[in-house]
Design a protein around this motif. Structure first.
Motif, short mmCIF file in Angstrom:
data_model
loop_
_atom_site.label_atom_id
_atom_site.label_comp_id
_atom_site.label_asym_id
_atom_site.label_seq_id
_atom_site.Cartn_x
_atom_site.Cartn_y
_atom_site.Cartn_z
N UNK A 225 0.83 -1.21 0.00
CA UNK A 225 0.00 0.00 0.00
C UNK A 225 0.87 1.26 0.00
N UNK A 226 1.97 1.22 0.74
CA UNK A 226 2.89 2.36 0.76
C UNK A 226 3.50 2.60 -0.61
N UNK A 227 3.96 1.53 -1.25
CA UNK A 227 4.56 1.66 -2.58
C UNK A 227 3.55 2.22 -3.58
N UNK A 230 2.96 6.08 -2.71
CA UNK A 230 4.11 6.91 -3.06
C UNK A 230 4.30 6.97 -4.57
N UNK A 231 4.21 5.82 -5.24
CA UNK A 231 4.38 5.80 -6.68
C UNK A 231 3.32 6.61 -7.40
N UNK A 232 2.09 6.48 -6.95
CA UNK A 232 1.00 7.24 -7.58
C UNK A 232 1.16 8.74 -7.31
N UNK A 233 1.65 9.11 -6.13
CA UNK A 233 1.90 10.52 -5.83
C UNK A 233 3.00 11.06 -6.75
N UNK A 234 4.00 10.25 -7.01
CA UNK A 234 5.08 10.66 -7.92
C UNK A 234 4.51 10.95 -9.31
N UNK A 235 3.69 10.06 -9.81
CA UNK A 235 3.10 10.25 -11.14
C UNK A 235 2.23 11.49 -11.18
N UNK A 236 1.53 11.76 -10.11
CA UNK A 236 0.67 12.94 -10.03
C UNK A 236 1.48 14.22 -10.24
N UNK A 237 2.76 14.19 -9.83
CA UNK A 237 3.62 15.36 -9.96
C UNK A 237 4.56 15.25 -11.16
N UNK A 238 4.30 14.29 -12.04
CA UNK A 238 5.11 14.14 -13.23
C UNK A 238 6.51 13.66 -12.95
N UNK A 239 6.67 12.86 -11.88
CA UNK A 239 7.99 12.37 -11.46
C UNK A 239 7.92 10.88 -11.17
N UNK A 256 7.96 -5.95 -5.74
CA UNK A 256 6.78 -5.44 -5.04
C UNK A 256 6.52 -3.98 -5.40
N UNK A 257 7.56 -3.18 -5.39
CA UNK A 257 7.41 -1.76 -5.73
C UNK A 257 7.00 -1.57 -7.17
N UNK A 258 7.61 -2.31 -8.08
CA UNK A 258 7.27 -2.19 -9.50
C UNK A 258 5.82 -2.56 -9.76
N UNK A 259 5.35 -3.62 -9.10
CA UNK A 259 3.98 -4.08 -9.32
C UNK A 259 2.95 -3.13 -8.71
N UNK A 260 3.32 -2.43 -7.65
CA UNK A 260 2.37 -1.58 -6.94
C UNK A 260 2.01 -0.32 -7.72
N UNK A 261 2.97 0.24 -8.47
CA UNK A 261 2.70 1.48 -9.20
C UNK A 261 3.74 1.68 -10.30
#
Length: 367
Positions: A225-227, A230-239, A256-261
């Motif tokens: 859930x954390x990954x 965080x990953x989705x927040x990064x995409x929201x900011x174009x990063x 795990x991180x790659x699959x999450x976002x």
């Protein structure tokens, strides 16, 4: 009058406040010559942590160290928040940073960076002493904060949230005017709330970075859930969010991180990867499999576990630095390679000179 990188080195070694000289006129200070560490299409950079032993740790002084060493790109770490504190006249409580943050150094991940001998009773390898074992490891983390500590952390959080990312546009311009781009910023705190995460990405964006970096969180009931958050927040900011590894690095450690976002990438350290036994494949295997999920990678020359997992001057260890760089060049992958200076600095030298040697090694590998 224009100052060259050699002039900067004289200031630094002479104990003159480097930040004061640079702030007076950064464009004039670096106008004489601008570095270029993009070699045959491969961007070689450096993490500011490499200069931790230098006397002045301000963002401006770090810029001088970077250009003196000949680098034109970097991953910025420790000077980021202190730049805002100094700019806005704020004195942070204690060491500063985010309460309980995972983006910095220390804790279990840092302790794991230098293991004891992999071969019992082996005192040395190739003339280099093996590090002593570290025993049972760390404890259970920090205890509960006192009311005073909590109040101080709340004050720090309030200040950090109030910082306008616009002040970092000035720092970005100072770096860019000197010929240095900032491709990554190590201020990411995966366990921060959404408001603080957004602030971190806003700052990274203002600095011109494509990704923020942090130590890879360990697997837990909440890590997926954390990954994702965080990953989705990064995409929201174009990063992107890119996670750094130590001895936990294996070929599947980021699955795990790659699959999450899709917003999650790797900031793998290939030196530590080798020191851990390159489980699952070589660094080149990792690059071939995950090159499109790597934000940037760290380079250092470490030895295999059977050679004590040492951290040596470049060219003396087991990390295939040349092959790594040549593979990136061959495939034209746009992945920055980050010099991270961690071996013991020889007597009579300093971090700037040693980083310059590492860059020269990269140039020779890509010649």
């Amino acid at each position: 009058m224009e100052y060259s990188r050699r002039d900067f080195a004289k200031l630094a070694l002479g104990g003159i406040p480097v930040a004061t000289a640079i702030l007076a006129d950064p464009r004039r200070f670096f106008a004489a010559e601008k570095p270029n560490s993009k070699i045959n299409g491969v961007q070689i950079g450096v993490i500011s942590y490499s200069f931790r032993s230098m006397p002045d740790q301000s963002a401006e002084a770090v810029l001088g160290y970077i250009t003196t060493a000949g680098l034109s790109a970097c991953e910025l770490e420790s000077p980021v928040w202190p730049y805002a504190y100094k700019k806005l006249g704020y004195t942070p409580p204690g060491r500063g940073g985010f309460p309980g943050g995972a983006g910095g150094r220390g804790g279990a991940a840092q302790a794991a960076a230098e293991p004891g001998p992999a071969v019992p009773g082996q005192p040395s390898w190739d003339g280099h002493a093996c590090p002593a074992g570290r025993g049972g490891g760390g404890g259970g983390g920090r205890g509960a904060m006192t009311p005073e500590q909590q109040a101080a952390q709340d004050d720090l959080r309030k200040f950090q949230l109030s910082v306008s990312p616009d002040i970092y546009k000035d720092l970005r311009k100072t770096y860019n005017d000197a010929g240095v781009s900032i491709y990554a910023v190590k201020i990411l705190t995966p366990n921060a709330d959404d408001e603080m995460l957004a602030k971190e990405f806003e700052i990274g964006k203002a600095l011109g970075a494509s990704h923020l970096t942090a130590e890879l969180p360990a697997h837990s009931d909440t890590s997926t859930a954390t990954f994702k958050r965080v990953g989705d927040m990064a995409l929201k900011h174009g990063m992107f969010a890119a996670y750094h590894t130590h001895l936990q690095g294996t070929i599947d450690v980021f699955d795990e991180a790659f699959a999450a976002s899709a917003g999650n990438k790797a900031n793998i350290d290939f030196g530590h990867y080798v020191a851990a036994g390159q489980k699952g494949g070589t660094p080149m295997d990792f690059l071939n499999k995950f090159h499109d999920r790597i934000g940037s990678f760290h380079l250092k020359d470490r030895t295999l576990p059977e050679h004590c997992s040492l951290n040596l001057e470049w060219g003396k260890g087991d990390t295939p630095i040349k092959q790594i760089l040549q593979l990136v060049e061959k495939n034209k992958w746009p992945i920055p390679a980050t010099i991270e200076l961690e071996y013991e600095i020889p007597q009579g030298s300093d971090a700037v000179k040693e980083v310059a040697k590492c860059l020269a090694y990269c140039r020779a590998a890509l010649a």
